[in-house]
Motif scaffolding. Structure first.
Motif, PDB file in Angstrom:
ATOM      1  N   ASP A 260     -34.564 -25.637   6.012  1.00 35.68           N
ATOM      2  CA  ASP A 260     -34.114 -26.661   5.078  1.00 35.68           C
ATOM      3  C   ASP A 260     -33.311 -27.671   5.894  1.00 35.68           C
ATOM      4  O   ASP A 260     -32.238 -27.357   6.404  1.00 35.68           O
ATOM      5  CB  ASP A 260     -33.250 -25.952   4.027  1.00 35.68           C
ATOM      6  CG  ASP A 260     -32.612 -26.850   2.984  1.00 35.68           C
ATOM      7  OD1 ASP A 260     -32.142 -27.953   3.334  1.00 35.68           O
ATOM      8  OD2 ASP A 260     -32.544 -26.433   1.804  1.00 35.68           O
TER       9      ASP A 260
ATOM     10  N   GLY B 295     -32.412 -33.309   4.184  1.00 37.07           N
ATOM     11  CA  GLY B 295     -31.556 -33.437   3.008  1.00 37.07           C
ATOM     12  C   GLY B 295     -31.200 -34.861   2.609  1.00 37.07           C
ATOM     13  O   GLY B 295     -30.064 -35.126   2.222  1.00 37.07           O
ATOM     14  N   PRO B 296     -32.143 -35.805   2.676  1.00 44.12           N
ATOM     15  CA  PRO B 296     -31.807 -37.174   2.290  1.00 44.12           C
ATOM     16  C   PRO B 296     -31.665 -37.264   0.772  1.00 44.12           C
ATOM     17  O   PRO B 296     -32.152 -36.402   0.056  1.00 44.12           O
ATOM     18  CB  PRO B 296     -33.043 -37.968   2.735  1.00 44.12           C
ATOM     19  CG  PRO B 296     -34.170 -36.999   2.588  1.00 44.12           C
ATOM     20  CD  PRO B 296     -33.599 -35.658   2.970  1.00 44.12           C
TER      21      PRO B 296
ATOM     22  N   HIS C  38     -27.255 -38.063   8.028  1.00 43.14           N
ATOM     23  CA  HIS C  38     -28.525 -37.362   7.870  1.00 43.14           C
ATOM     24  C   HIS C  38     -29.271 -37.240   9.192  1.00 43.14           C
ATOM     25  O   HIS C  38     -30.224 -36.483   9.309  1.00 43.14           O
ATOM     26  CB  HIS C  38     -29.413 -38.087   6.859  1.00 43.14           C
ATOM     27  CG  HIS C  38     -28.853 -38.058   5.468  1.00 43.14           C
ATOM     28  ND1 HIS C  38     -28.402 -39.179   4.821  1.00 43.14           N
ATOM     29  CD2 HIS C  38     -28.627 -37.018   4.630  1.00 43.14           C
ATOM     30  CE1 HIS C  38     -27.947 -38.836   3.623  1.00 43.14           C
ATOM     31  NE2 HIS C  38     -28.070 -37.534   3.485  1.00 43.14           N
TER      32      HIS C  38
ATOM     33  N   HIS D 280     -35.890 -30.940   1.280  1.00 41.74           N
ATOM     34  CA  HIS D 280     -34.894 -30.740   0.226  1.00 41.74           C
ATOM     35  C   HIS D 280     -34.196 -32.040  -0.195  1.00 41.74           C
ATOM     36  O   HIS D 280     -32.995 -32.248   0.023  1.00 41.74           O
ATOM     37  CB  HIS D 280     -33.855 -29.693   0.645  1.00 41.74           C
ATOM     38  CG  HIS D 280     -33.103 -29.134  -0.533  1.00 41.74           C
ATOM     39  ND1 HIS D 280     -33.673 -28.284  -1.437  1.00 41.74           N
ATOM     40  CD2 HIS D 280     -31.845 -29.351  -0.983  1.00 41.74           C
ATOM     41  CE1 HIS D 280     -32.798 -27.981  -2.373  1.00 41.74           C
ATOM     42  NE2 HIS D 280     -31.679 -28.617  -2.137  1.00 41.74           N
TER      43      HIS D 280
ATOM     44  N   TYR E  76     -24.782 -28.403  -8.060  1.00 42.00           N
ATOM     45  CA  TYR E  76     -25.393 -28.335  -6.718  1.00 42.00           C
ATOM     46  C   TYR E  76     -25.717 -26.867  -6.384  1.00 42.00           C
ATOM     47  O   TYR E  76     -26.821 -26.542  -5.940  1.00 42.00           O
ATOM     48  CB  TYR E  76     -24.380 -28.943  -5.739  1.00 42.00           C
ATOM     49  CG  TYR E  76     -24.822 -29.149  -4.301  1.00 42.00           C
ATOM     50  CD1 TYR E  76     -26.033 -29.746  -3.984  1.00 42.00           C
ATOM     51  CD2 TYR E  76     -23.981 -28.782  -3.246  1.00 42.00           C
ATOM     52  CE1 TYR E  76     -26.396 -29.964  -2.645  1.00 42.00           C
ATOM     53  CE2 TYR E  76     -24.332 -28.997  -1.921  1.00 42.00           C
ATOM     54  CZ  TYR E  76     -25.536 -29.581  -1.625  1.00 42.00           C
ATOM     55  OH  TYR E  76     -25.874 -29.788  -0.317  1.00 42.00           O
TER      56      TYR E  76
ATOM     57  N   TYR F 181     -30.566 -23.154   6.970  1.00 46.18           N
ATOM     58  CA  TYR F 181     -30.054 -24.403   6.395  1.00 46.18           C
ATOM     59  C   TYR F 181     -29.365 -25.203   7.484  1.00 46.18           C
ATOM     60  O   TYR F 181     -28.387 -24.740   8.062  1.00 46.18           O
ATOM     61  CB  TYR F 181     -29.045 -24.113   5.283  1.00 46.18           C
ATOM     62  CG  TYR F 181     -29.650 -23.434   4.077  1.00 46.18           C
ATOM     63  CD1 TYR F 181     -29.890 -22.062   4.080  1.00 46.18           C
ATOM     64  CD2 TYR F 181     -29.984 -24.164   2.948  1.00 46.18           C
ATOM     65  CE1 TYR F 181     -30.455 -21.439   2.972  1.00 46.18           C
ATOM     66  CE2 TYR F 181     -30.540 -23.544   1.827  1.00 46.18           C
ATOM     67  CZ  TYR F 181     -30.777 -22.188   1.852  1.00 46.18           C
ATOM     68  OH  TYR F 181     -31.336 -21.577   0.760  1.00 46.18           O
TER      69      TYR F 181
ATOM     70  N   VAL G  66     -27.209 -28.017   7.864  1.00 37.19           N
ATOM     71  CA  VAL G  66     -26.361 -28.852   7.007  1.00 37.19           C
ATOM     72  C   VAL G  66     -24.998 -29.053   7.675  1.00 37.19           C
ATOM     73  O   VAL G  66     -24.555 -28.215   8.466  1.00 37.19           O
ATOM     74  CB  VAL G  66     -26.188 -28.179   5.612  1.00 37.19           C
ATOM     75  CG1 VAL G  66     -25.360 -29.057   4.682  1.00 37.19           C
ATOM     76  CG2 VAL G  66     -27.533 -27.856   4.962  1.00 37.19           C
TER      77      VAL G  66
ATOM     78  N   GLN H  84     -19.965 -27.945   4.786  1.00 38.95           N
ATOM     79  CA  GLN H  84     -20.493 -27.236   3.614  1.00 38.95           C
ATOM     80  C   GLN H  84     -20.565 -25.724   3.852  1.00 38.95           C
ATOM     81  O   GLN H  84     -21.221 -25.002   3.100  1.00 38.95           O
ATOM     82  CB  GLN H  84     -21.871 -27.793   3.230  1.00 38.95           C
ATOM     83  CG  GLN H  84     -21.801 -29.215   2.707  1.00 38.95           C
ATOM     84  CD  GLN H  84     -23.132 -29.700   2.114  1.00 38.95           C
ATOM     85  OE1 GLN H  84     -23.899 -28.935   1.544  1.00 38.95           O
ATOM     86  NE2 GLN H  84     -23.387 -30.993   2.231  1.00 38.95           N
TER      87      GLN H  84
ATOM     88  N   PHE I 127     -21.938 -22.696   1.339  1.00 35.09           N
ATOM     89  CA  PHE I 127     -23.107 -21.853   1.598  1.00 35.09           C
ATOM     90  C   PHE I 127     -22.750 -20.370   1.652  1.00 35.09           C
ATOM     91  O   PHE I 127     -23.569 -19.527   1.301  1.00 35.09           O
ATOM     92  CB  PHE I 127     -23.853 -22.319   2.859  1.00 35.09           C
ATOM     93  CG  PHE I 127     -24.827 -23.430   2.560  1.00 35.09           C
ATOM     94  CD1 PHE I 127     -26.049 -23.172   1.959  1.00 35.09           C
ATOM     95  CD2 PHE I 127     -24.501 -24.748   2.830  1.00 35.09           C
ATOM     96  CE1 PHE I 127     -26.935 -24.194   1.642  1.00 35.09           C
ATOM     97  CE2 PHE I 127     -25.377 -25.783   2.523  1.00 35.09           C
ATOM     98  CZ  PHE I 127     -26.598 -25.505   1.926  1.00 35.09           C
TER      99      PHE I 127
HETATM  100  N1  ARG Z   1     -28.502 -33.912   0.086  1.00 31.32           N
HETATM  101  C1  ARG Z   1     -27.378 -33.269   0.662  1.00 31.32           C
HETATM  102  C2  ARG Z   1     -26.417 -34.309   1.279  1.00 31.32           C
HETATM  103  O1  ARG Z   1     -26.769 -35.461   1.468  1.00 31.32           O
HETATM  104  C3  ARG Z   1     -27.752 -32.284   1.736  1.00 31.32           C
HETATM  105  C4  ARG Z   1     -28.630 -31.137   1.273  1.00 31.32           C
HETATM  106  C5  ARG Z   1     -28.453 -29.918   2.115  1.00 31.32           C
HETATM  107  N2  ARG Z   1     -29.327 -28.831   1.775  1.00 31.32           N
HETATM  108  C6  ARG Z   1     -29.131 -28.003   0.745  1.00 31.32           C
HETATM  109  N3  ARG Z   1     -29.991 -27.055   0.513  1.00 31.32           N
HETATM  110  N4  ARG Z   1     -28.072 -28.091  -0.019  1.00 31.32           N
HETATM  111  O2  ARG Z   1     -25.288 -33.952   1.552  1.00 31.32           O
END
Ligand code: ARG
Length: 589
Positions: free
Chosen positions: A120, A123-124, A134, A160, A325, A347, A349, A353, A357
């Motif tokens: 994953d 994450g845009p 990103h 995602h 979320y 993930y 990320v 975060q 997680f």
């Molecule tokens: N869209 C989220 C952001 O811009 C990141 C997503 C990360 N992935 C996930 N599975 N939550 O911060």
């Protein structure tokens, strides 16, 4: 192909056994004194305790035992009890010839038990432009995916998309204010909705920030956006049709952007795809007694006795019944397990975060969404900072759009290239793009992912030092030597990599021999920075060899051909490595 360290370890183990010691003490490592030896074994230090003697007595006997072994140029016992090893030139050449025979993989065997790994990353968020935050996820995720694939795993990348939140309601609200006559807003409409989207990507990109700004000042506007979000999430047809338009327009723009970064995804799923799985999931969590109401919200406790810091409960539904979320990430796990049965989900990320997680993973395990056979991995990355040490911003202090950042670096690189030589504009621009991407990606990937780093354009774009352009420059140099050679003559039929003629050649050969072990380790640790460190060493070893060796002026045809073979192997290793890092080399630069 067996790793060279393992082959050598085996010899030392056998020697230990022959001397009556336990072979477990025979593990060989790379030398930490390259000035003295190439490999070393420190096992005698530990073995001495078991055999109640001085370490050097053991090391002496093993060294004695290894004399005459064809694999070693030298095996020396050094007090207090180290075993210093140098590999024999003939053996090293043979090892490299075997690597070379395995054209695609250079002796790096695929894993024995391929796993299905969902990754994953990216994450845009739909309708919001990509920003530098990103960038790291895309670069690191793509590389980990490629390394995994090279090792033979079934790697599935999922972008995602963030396509399920207030931002959708905001866009709908703003669109309604601008074009109230659109059929999407007519609640009584029952016909088909138009296929053409009612906006372009540039309009869409302008709509979101406008709406977001208004909602911060105008309470009623924000209410309306929340209401629209609610209606969208509860099945209002016109809004659903708008969501599809927003998705389509946004996704084709995102694809174009990612393509420019040499990043691609197998799955273009989004948060919205997880929504249908929420009701059953929540029901089950309640029925199994995991989810309970606390202060109006539905939560699952995830703290554990061994926690040293407070891990708050995982909130599943807000008091108004809205999902969060968390809920989406949990429901995403539901379909990922159902459709792919992955052995692991990674993930990629922002490391801020991490706590989040931890909650999600614990909740997923506790409630049985994933079984013990599936690993959940958080690969958190640090912040990309500007030269001032603060998160990267535009000159005006706003969020830097990825597109502008990339085109700025492309431009800078083009100037450099045009300054250096006379090239056709079109070729120069293409080359600049390729080299610029290496600068950005290598600049990022050469740092351990979890660390913050400073995005220093000047340093990253330099052709010298530990940079992407330096690596590409080395590859381009090799290409030009090969071309020159091919223009003069053909490789003789029995051309082969020969035992080294100099220290610099041997060093290069030893570096090449590390290839398979390095790649395996980079995957195990999900560490693209190990690939970067390796190619930097390899490129340095090559350049050193190149400066000390007159390749083109070598009078002995077979020696020269051996150099060329060695150069080809080095080039291949570098090319495989930059491919797994997600960039490529131009023909010239
Ligand atoms: N869209 C989220 C952001 O811009 C990141 C997503 C990360 N992935 C996930 N599975 N939550 O911060």
């Amino acid at each position: 192909m067996e790793k060279i360290l393992d082959v050598i370890s085996k010899q030392v183990m056998e020697a230990l056994k022959a001397c009556g010691y336990d072979e477990k003490y025979g593990k060989v490592t790379l030398s930490n004194r390259p000035d003295l030896c190439e490999y070393q074994c420190n096992g005698a230090m530990a073995a001495a305790k078991e055999y109640k003697c001085a370490p050097f007595q053991i090391a002496d006997r093993v060294a004695e035992q290894l004399q005459g072994n064809e694999m070693f140029e030298s095996a020396e016992s050094v007090k207090p009890g180290f075993l210093n090893l140098k590999v024999s030139p003939e053996y090293l050449a043979e090892y490299l010839r075997q690597m070379e025979a395995d054209e695609q993989r250079l002796g790096c065997s695929k894993c024995e038990h391929p796993k299905t790994i969902l990754i994953d990353y990216g994450g845009p968020n739909v309708a919001k432009p990509l920003h530098v935050g990103h960038l790291r996820s895309a670069i690191i995720g793509e590389s980990v995916k490629r390394i995994g694939r090279f090792m033979g795993h079934n790697m599935i990348g999922d972008v995602h998309l963030g396509d399920w939140g207030l931002q959708m309601g905001l866009i709908i609200t703003e669109l309604k204010a601008r074009k109230p006559e659109l059929v999407y807003f007519d609640e009584n409409y029952t016909g088909e909705y138009p296929e053409e989207p009612p906006f372009t990507i540039s309009e869409l990109e302008e709509i979101y920030p406008a709406a977001s700004g208004k909602s911060k000042e105008d309470e009623a506007y924000k209410e309306a956006a929340m209401e629209a979000t609610y209606e969208l999430q509860h099945g209002r047809a016109g809004y659903g049709a708008l969501l599809n338009h927003i998705l389509n327009v946004s996704v084709s723009d995102l694809k174009r952007n990612y393509e420019n970064l040499n990043v691609s995804f197998e799955l273009w799923k989004g948060e919205s795809d997880a929504q249908p799985y929420i009701p059953d999931m929540v029901e089950k969590m309640k029925k199994d007694g995991y989810a309970y109401i606390s202060e109006g919200a539905l939560v699952v406790d995830v703290k554990e006795d061994t926690d040293t810091k407070e891990i708050p409960p995982c909130m599943i539904l807000k008091s108004d019944g809205a999902s969060l979320y968390n809920t989406t990430d949990l429901a995403t796990i539901v379909w990922r397990m159902q459709d792919y049965r992955p052995d692991e989900i990674i993930y990629v990320v922002d490391k801020r975060q991490e706590l989040y997680f931890t909650q999600v993973f614990r909740c997923a395990r506790k409630t049985g969404l994933v079984g013990p056979e599936t690993e959940l991995t958080f690969l958190g990355f640090g912040t990309m900072n500007g030269k001032d040490g603060k998160p990267f911003k535009t000159r005006e202090g706003g969020v830097m759009r990825l597109e502008y950042l990339v085109s700025g670096i492309n431009e800078e690189m083009y100037k450099k290239i045009a300054d250096n030589h006379t090239v056709e504009e079109a070729e120069g621009r293409e080359t600049a793009k390729t080299v610029a991407l290496s600068a950005i990606k290598y600049g990022d990937l050469s740092n351990q992912a979890s660390k913050d780093y400073i995005f220093d354009i000047e340093r990253f774009t330099s052709f010298e030092g530990n940079t992407g352009p330096y690596i590409l420059y080395t590859i381009v140099r090799m290409k030009s030597i090969l071309k020159k050679y091919q223009e003069l003559r053909e490789l003789p039929e029995h051309a082969a990599i020969l035992p080294p003629h100099s220290d610099s050649e041997k060093s290069l050969m030893l570096e090449l021999g590390k290839f398979n072990g390095m790649m395996e380790n980079a995957f195990e640790e999900k560490a693209p920075h190990k690939v970067c460190a390796y190619i930097y060493d390899l490129a340095n070893a090559f350049n050193h060899f190149y400066h000390e060796t007159k390749i083109m002026a070598e009078p002995d045809e077979m020696i020269q051909a051996g150099y060329i073979k060695l150069l080809e192997l080095t080039k291949k290793a570098l090319e495989i490595c930059i491919d797994v890092l997600g960039f490529e080399a131009p023909e010239r630069m």
